[in-house]
Design a protein around this motif. Structure first.
Motif: not given
Length: 137
Positions: A68-69, A71-73, A75
């Motif tokens: 998730s970390v 993926g948030s950084c 695309n």
């Protein structure tokens, strides 16, 4: 205005294409191996979901958090590209520096075991657990 074109057949023979035959036992073995691995993965997922193996549960939580970390950084396409590059470079680097990586890995694994033992003694051992009942249907 129509044009009439006459093509003459060439005297060359058609290219030889080899016949491809896949043996049935090879396909059956691949299917059986795949079925075994999928069933093993489902069994692991079931054990994690039931909460019986706390170590696996914590590893899954850490992996999902890391995903998730990442993926948030960036695309999805960037993440896919990073995974592609890593999957093609890490094996080559590992082959080149295998001895050094293994020694660091062993040291890291020993440290992780120590930290897990401390975490288990201070936190996990104090978590109350009820009786586990496995219902059979």
């Amino acid at each position: 205005m129509m044009m009439n074109m006459n093509y003459t057949a060439s005297k060359q023979s058609s290219p030889r294409i080899p016949e491809v035959v896949i043996p049935e036992d090879l396909v059956v073995n691949i299917a059986l191996s795949t079925r075994y691995e999928i069933n093993r993965a489902f069994a692991n997922l079931r054990q994690i979901a039931l909460g019986r193996d706390i170590k696996k549960f914590l590893i899954v939580i850490a992996g999902l958090w890391l995903l998730s970390v990442l993926g948030s950084c960036c695309n999805f396409l960037t993440l896919l590209y990073i995974v592609f590059v890593v999957l093609h470079t890490v094996p080559i680097l590992y082959e080149k520096y295998e001895d050094q990586i293994d020694s660091y890995g062993e040291k890291g694994w020993v440290e992780i075991k120590k930290q897990y033992a401390v975490f288990d003694a201070k936190v996990l051992s104090k978590v109350p657990r009820g009786p586990l009942k496995d219902k059979k249907h």
